[in-house]
Write a protein that holds these residues in place. Structure first.
Motif, PDB file in Angstrom:
ATOM      1  N   SER A   1      -3.313  -0.984  -2.323  1.00 53.62           N
ATOM      2  CA  SER A   1      -4.193   0.169  -2.223  1.00 53.62           C
ATOM      3  C   SER A   1      -3.397   1.472  -2.234  1.00 53.62           C
ATOM      4  O   SER A   1      -2.377   1.598  -1.561  1.00 53.62           O
ATOM      5  CB  SER A   1      -5.036   0.081  -0.945  1.00 53.62           C
TER       6      SER A   1
ATOM      7  N   ASP B   1      -5.818  -6.092  -3.790  1.00 56.91           N
ATOM      8  CA  ASP B   1      -6.512  -4.867  -3.404  1.00 56.91           C
ATOM      9  C   ASP B   1      -5.840  -3.694  -4.093  1.00 56.91           C
ATOM     10  O   ASP B   1      -4.733  -3.305  -3.733  1.00 56.91           O
ATOM     11  CB  ASP B   1      -6.461  -4.690  -1.880  1.00 56.91           C
TER      12      ASP B   1
ATOM     13  N   THR C   1      -7.585  -0.680  -4.640  1.00 59.90           N
ATOM     14  CA  THR C   1      -8.473   0.453  -4.445  1.00 59.90           C
ATOM     15  C   THR C   1      -7.674   1.760  -4.454  1.00 59.90           C
ATOM     16  O   THR C   1      -6.677   1.901  -3.758  1.00 59.90           O
ATOM     17  CB  THR C   1      -9.237   0.341  -3.115  1.00 59.90           C
TER      18      THR C   1
ATOM     19  N   CYS D   1       0.829  -1.194   0.000  1.00 57.77           N
ATOM     20  CA  CYS D   1       0.000   0.000   0.000  1.00 57.77           C
ATOM     21  C   CYS D   1       0.874   1.260   0.000  1.00 57.77           C
ATOM     22  O   CYS D   1       1.905   1.319   0.665  1.00 57.77           O
ATOM     23  CB  CYS D   1      -0.945   0.009   1.194  1.00 57.77           C
TER      24      CYS D   1
END
Length: 263
Positions: free
Chosen positions: A127, A145, A147, A107
């Motif tokens: 993310s 992930d 996002t 992330c």
């Protein structure tokens, strides 16, 4: 303490290195251009370490803490990052082809123009990561992930993003030819000028709406939600027409034709 001393501690083994770092937590080691080919660095504390230009080809970094580390222009081909923490790491322009990032944490990582071809990113946390211009061709991003991630200009051709979460992600000018997005979440994604073809699998993608221009402009549908299969029809119908038009007049190119047809 010199840079040479830092590398000596690492060469004495991960336990010695981790103990030294715990006792000297105010020091930030500089390991630029170090050679650690096929090194066993499992669970090593490499947070904030400068590994720019290092050769870590084939190294085992599973469970390692690389949060905040600098890995710009680092050779990381065939490296094992299984469950590793790479939060906020700088991997811009790094060679990561065929690396294993299964369930790794990336992330907010900087992966601009990195080579991630053939990489295993299954269930990784990416993310808000910057993947603009990255080569993710044939990469496995199933269940990842993504996002809010920036994938502008990235190469996703032949990649698997099945069940990946791309909600709010930027896919501006992204190449997704032959990409599999089965059951991927695309709600709120920016798909301006992204390149798909009839082999791009969107049939079961989960998507209420998208944007065709940045930032968050040209919503489709204008109101409400996509009906089942409507997202696929929107792009596959247009791209089939584009492919035929380009075949007739190659000089026009994909970009101008795509924009004119989707607006």
């Amino acid at each position: 303490m010199t840079d040479v001393n830092y590398s000596v501690f690492l060469q004495l083994g991960v336990n010695t290195w981790n103990n030294w770092r715990e006792e000297n937590n105010s020091l930030i080691p500089n390991l630029q251009n170090i050679e650690l080919i096929e090194a066993d660095l499992r669970h090593a504390n490499l947070s904030d370490v400068d590994l720019s230009g290092a050769d870590l080809a084939g190294a085992n970094l599973s469970g390692a803490d690389l949060s905040g580390a600098k890995l710009e222009k680092t050779n990381l081909v065939f490296v094992n990052f299984f469950t590793a923490d790479l939060s906020g790491v700088n991997l811009s322009r790094a060679n990561l082809s065929e690396a294993n990032f299964f369930t790794a944490i990336l992330c907010r990582a900087n992966l601009r123009k990195a080579n991630l071809s053939g990489t295993n990113l299954r269930e990784a946390n990416l993310s808000n990561a910057d993947l603009s211009g990255a080569d993710l061709s044939r990469a496995d991003l199933s269940g990842a992930d993504l996002t809010g991630a920036n994938l502008s200009g990235a190469n996703l051709c032949g990649a698997s993003l099945n069940r990946a979460n791309l909600s709010g992600a930027s896919l501006v000018s992204t190449k997704a030819l032959g990409t599999s997005l089965e059951q991927a979440r695309l709600t709120g994604a920016n798909l301006e000028d992204w390149r798909v073809d009839t082999n791009t699998k969107l049939d079961s993608a989960v998507c209420d709406y998208i944007y065709l221009k940045a930032p968050r402009q040209e919503r489709r549908p204008i109101s409400g939600k996509f009906a089942p299969g409507e997202l696929t029809k929107l792009f596959h119908k247009e791209w089939k027409a584009v492919e035929l038009a380009v075949a007739a007049k190659p000089s026009l190119g994909y970009t101008s034709l795509a924009l004119s047809r989707l607006n």
